[in-house]
Design a protein around this motif. Structure first.
Motif, mmCIF file in Angstrom:
data_model
loop_
_atom_site.group_PDB
_atom_site.id
_atom_site.type_symbol
_atom_site.label_atom_id
_atom_site.label_comp_id
_atom_site.label_asym_id
_atom_site.label_seq_id
_atom_site.Cartn_x
_atom_site.Cartn_y
_atom_site.Cartn_z
ATOM 1 N N LEU A 143 0.855 -1.192 0.000
ATOM 2 C CA LEU A 143 0.000 0.000 0.000
ATOM 3 C C LEU A 143 0.889 1.240 0.000
ATOM 4 N N SER A 149 1.981 4.623 1.048
ATOM 5 C CA SER A 149 1.666 5.430 2.242
ATOM 6 C C SER A 149 2.221 6.833 2.063
ATOM 7 N N VAL A 164 -1.537 4.545 6.985
ATOM 8 C CA VAL A 164 -2.203 3.302 6.593
ATOM 9 C C VAL A 164 -3.363 2.973 7.523
#
Length: 174
Positions: free
Chosen positions: A74, A76, A133
């Motif tokens: 992911l 960030s 996150v």
């Protein structure tokens, strides 16, 4: 030293030197360091890569690519040059330069302080990445105030330790 016929105290002299140092830093940074050196990209990469390694150490898959920190795939936080800690290092080193003390003590304490500030900045970016996150709504506040404030607190504590313990002198006369 005298200014306008008045003798300056050690504290006043320190403040004048500090202000002068800040001006010199800002001019040197904008006219020489930022445009003509590779210190910013190098330090930004060092902070980003070290933060990714810190995440990996805690069992999370992370990478630092193109300025972005990825945590478990992911995207960030973006680590830009203003976030690499160069100005924090300069502030810390500048304070030591204008304070009393032997050259050897200053060099040794500078090495320790720069390492601690670098590590604190890695922890700061780690916490910001984790924050982004897990709770993105609080990210902006924590980025601007909480974590940056903690790093400045560390620098202040390092200065106090320098004045009171390592250097065993006071900058401001009682």
């Amino acid at each position: 030293m005298r200014l306008f016929g008045k003798k300056l105290s050690a504290g006043q002299l320190f403040i004048i030197r500090a202000l002068g140092l800040i001006v010199v830093w800002k001019v040197a940074y904008s006219m020489v360091i930022a445009p003509y050196t590779t210190i910013n990209p190098w330090l930004t990469n060092a902070v980003g890569s070290s933060t990714a390694a810190f995440f990996d150490w805690f069992g999370m898959n992370s990478q630092f690519q193109n300025g972005f920190l990825y945590i478990n795939n992911l995207q960030s936080v973006f680590i830009g040059h203003p976030c690499n800690g160069l100005e924090l290092h300069a502030l810390f080193i500048g304070f030591l330069l204008i304070s009393p003390g032997t050259v050897l003590k200053k060099v040794l304490y500078t090495c320790v302080g720069v390492m601690l500030i670098f590590l604190a900045n890695i922890v700061r970016v780690y916490l910001l990445g984790f924050n982004y996150v897990n709770n993105p709504s609080t990210f902006e506040f924590n980025h601007k105030y909480t974590y940056l404030g903690l790093v400045y607190l560390l620098i202040f504590i390092l200065w106090i330790v320098w004045i009171e313990v390592v250097n065993k002198r006071r900058i401001v006369e009682a």
